[in-house]
Scaffold this active site. Structure first.
Site, PDB file in Angstrom:
ATOM      1  N   PHE A 152       0.810  -1.224   0.000  1.00 19.07           N
ATOM      2  CA  PHE A 152       0.000   0.000   0.000  1.00 19.07           C
ATOM      3  C   PHE A 152       0.840   1.270   0.000  1.00 19.07           C
ATOM      4  CE2 PHE A 152       1.180  -0.373   4.413  1.00 19.07           C
ATOM      5  CZ  PHE A 152       1.344   0.940   4.803  1.00 19.07           C
ATOM      6  N   LYS A 176      -1.433  -7.067  -9.222  1.00 17.86           N
ATOM      7  CA  LYS A 176      -2.371  -7.028  -8.093  1.00 17.86           C
ATOM      8  C   LYS A 176      -1.893  -5.932  -7.143  1.00 17.86           C
ATOM      9  CE  LYS A 176      -2.894  -8.686  -3.961  1.00 17.86           C
ATOM     10  NZ  LYS A 176      -3.595  -7.541  -3.360  1.00 17.86           N
ATOM     11  N   GLU A 179      -5.031  -3.694  -1.869  1.00 15.45           N
ATOM     12  CA  GLU A 179      -6.475  -3.476  -1.762  1.00 15.45           C
ATOM     13  C   GLU A 179      -6.786  -2.266  -0.875  1.00 15.45           C
ATOM     14  OE1 GLU A 179      -4.695  -5.843  -0.532  1.00 15.45           O
ATOM     15  OE2 GLU A 179      -5.369  -6.494   1.445  1.00 15.45           O
ATOM     16  N   SER A 229       5.766  -6.585   3.054  1.00 19.81           N
ATOM     17  CA  SER A 229       6.325  -6.999   4.345  1.00 19.81           C
ATOM     18  C   SER A 229       7.131  -8.301   4.235  1.00 19.81           C
ATOM     19  CB  SER A 229       5.191  -7.206   5.358  1.00 19.81           C
ATOM     20  OG  SER A 229       4.478  -8.381   5.022  1.00 19.81           O
ATOM     21  N   CYS A 284       9.880   1.317   3.246  1.00 15.76           N
ATOM     22  CA  CYS A 284      10.887   0.304   3.571  1.00 15.76           C
ATOM     23  C   CYS A 284      12.283   0.903   3.630  1.00 15.76           C
ATOM     24  CB  CYS A 284      10.831  -0.848   2.564  1.00 15.76           C
ATOM     25  SG  CYS A 284      11.413  -0.401   0.938  1.00 15.76           S
ATOM     26  N   GLU A 384      10.042  -4.202  12.494  1.00 16.53           N
ATOM     27  CA  GLU A 384       9.872  -3.016  11.645  1.00 16.53           C
ATOM     28  C   GLU A 384       8.580  -2.328  12.092  1.00 16.53           C
ATOM     29  OE1 GLU A 384       8.935  -3.679   7.470  1.00 16.53           O
ATOM     30  OE2 GLU A 384      10.153  -1.955   6.911  1.00 16.53           O
TER      31      GLU A 384
HETATM   32  O1  LIG Z   1       8.987   1.167   0.484  1.00 18.07           O
HETATM   33  C1  LIG Z   1       9.968   0.983  -0.190  1.00 18.07           C
HETATM   34  C2  LIG Z   1      10.724   1.933  -0.995  1.00 18.07           C
HETATM   35  C3  LIG Z   1      11.078   3.229  -0.335  1.00 18.07           C
HETATM   36  O2  LIG Z   1      11.059   3.372   0.884  1.00 18.07           O
HETATM   37  O3  LIG Z   1      11.415   4.158  -1.075  1.00 18.07           O
END
Ligand SMILES: O=CCC(=O)O
Length: 497
Positions: A152, A176, A179, A229, A284, A384
């Site tokens: 998301f 996909k 959602e 994740s 991330c 995380e």
């Molecule tokens: O979520 C992953 C990618 C980023 O943080 O730029």
């Protein structure tokens, strides 16, 4: 009262309403308003998307590279022209600020621009007379029907990390999207079709775990790319691999930002504020652990003061630094992890809980939160958090910092702030993390370099973007060819003897 729109599927070039009985609400995280309903596609609909993609692949794979590049050129133009509309869709369903949404689209656009030069990227090798009269060469061919499953947190950028290069290489694709915020991902795919992708080359199916598993196990799908994740990514990787598919899973992280006492505090602290709390920490590559070396520990009060000044508001406020978290559940989880940090003995220097935003009282807001005295056993360090929470750790030396970070199982991103080139060189050489920033807090590489998260943050050999993406979405066929000499040449050769 106007009816809530139902998000269609995109199959065979057409928007189709799902026949499913299972629908989920898509909710504006700043207001809790239901802004759309998303279907969990039926198995028949998933199969239809894959069969359309399979059919489309037969001709698309033989389309000229020039034609494919022209589609990408038109696509980047449409993406630019529709940035405002896409950003509003992202902010409405994800919650991030409009400037963050525009930034995300910009990073996605970069990948599309990269795909515009696919002819130079999808080149094989050729050896004439590898043995006498024998030529050896490679064909870099598309795989067939490929699939992408995205989280998301970047509903436009993450799909762009997948399908533009995949289809530019001659594959067809089933996406996909999450959602939780599917509308911008669907609109992105519609723009790609408007740019000239033939019907069936790019399809979108919505759904949850069953849809994702269906893609991983579908006999006609050759490769699966996932970003999300660690729990889900591991499941996807295992399922897709067991079904004989190529798979890449880009997963969770704990990204450390090391600050040496010789760094420029103004630069380092401001950059860390943005990297830790921007996008409300739902990325991330967020900096979630600050490793303060030696006297840099004394900068913590200054850092807390800077963090307090951040404005938390609805993403529609262009002055806001942070929007809400994506869902009430996400907020609940982050707040309970903060409590766990307190219970396990970390020192809470700034508490972002119980924040009320005027005019958006129902929003899933959590403000910047800072812990000091965090150790390796605490849950706030081992998990995380995916929220605006920074864990601070003090160490004596750069060597200690490197050893500490290398003990963490994740390897997505890391940053170092220093003015010492030798220290930077030591760091880049010894740190066991796939993406390193030197005085750059979030080292997501530009799209013509690959996303090279490593260790626990990744399963599979090849990452998205750059050269690795072309390798991931193609297979190399090696041809060893012998042709008997041309008749005329043979005659000439004979007569010359
Ligand atoms: O979520 C992953 C990618 C980023 O943080 O730029």
């Amino acid at each position: 009262m106007s009816e809530v729109p139902r998000v269609p599927l995109l199959i065979g070039g057409k928007l189709v309403q799902s026949q499913t009985t299972e629908w989920r609400d898509v909710i504006n995280p700043a207001t809790q308003e239901v802004v759309a309903k998303v279907p969990f596609a039926t198995r028949e609909e998933l199969d239809l998307a894959v069969s359309n993609a399979k059919e489309a692949f037969k001709t698309w794979r033989n389309s000229g590279q020039g034609a494919r590049m022209r589609v990408m050129l038109k696509f980047q133009e449409l993406l630019r022209a529709n940035t405002g509309k896409l950003a509003e869709m992202i902010t409405r369903e994800h919650g991030k600020t409009l400037p963050d949404a525009e930034g995300e689209i910009g990073r996605g656009l970069e990948v599309v621009e990269h795909a515009c030069s696919i002819a130079n990227l999808q080149l094989g090798e050729y050896a004439e007379n590898a043995a006498s009269g024998i030529d050896v060469y490679t064909l870099i061919q598309p795989l067939g029907v490929c699939a992408g499953i995205t989280a998301f947190n970047f509903p436009v950028m993450l799909p762009c990390f997948m399908f533009p290069i995949a289809v530019a290489c001659g594959n067809s694709f089933v996406l996909k999207p999450s959602e939780q915020d599917p509308t911008s991902s669907l609109f992105l795919a519609q723009l790609a079709l408007e740019a000239g992708l033939p019907p069936g080359v790019l399809n979108v199916v919505h759904g949850g775990p069953d849809t994702a598993n269906g893609l991983c196990e579908h006999p006609d799908i050759k490769a699966v790319s996932f970003i999300g994740s660690t729990r889900v990514g591991t499941e996807i990787y295992n399922r897709a691999s067991a079904a004989g598919k190529r798979c890449q899973s880009m997963m969770g992280a704990k990204n450390h930002c090391v600050i040496l006492p010789d760094a420029d505090p103004e630069v380092a602290l401001n950059q860390l504020v943005g990297a830790a709390f921007g996008a409300a920490g739902q990325r991330c590559m967020a900096s979630s652990v600050a490793v303060l070396v030696g006297d840099a520990r004394n900068w913590l009060p200054d850092f807390v003061e800077r963090s307090k000044k951040l404005k938390v508001n609805s993403g529609t406020d262009r002055e806001a630094d942070l929007g809400p978290l994506v869902s009430p559940n996400a907020k609940k989880r982050v707040e309970s992890l903060i409590q766990k940090g307190v219970d396990e003995g970390a020192k809470l220097l700034l508490d972002g809980r119980n924040l009320k935003v005027s005019g958006f009282e129902q929003g899933n807001f959590v403000g910047p939160t800072i812990f000091d005295g965090v150790n390796e056993d605490m849950t706030i360090y081992t998990e995380e958090i995916f929220g605006p929470v920074l864990c601070c750790v003090g160490v004596e030396t750069l060597e200690d910092a490197v050893a500490f970070i290398n003990r963490n199982p994740n390897g997505n991103g890391v940053a170092l702030f220093t003015q010492d080139g030798g220290a930077a060189r030591y760091f880049q050489n010894n740190i066991d993390v796939g993406q390193v920033g030197i005085n750059v807090p979030i080292p997501v590489p530009v799209a013509w370099f690959s996303f090279t998260g490593s260790r626990g943050s990744k399963l599979g050999d090849l990452g998205p973007n750059g050269k690795q993406a072309v390798q991931f979405w193609t297979q190399t066929k090696t041809v060893t060819a012998r042709w008997s000499a041309h008749a005329k040449t043979v005659n000439t050769t004979i007569s010359m003897r």
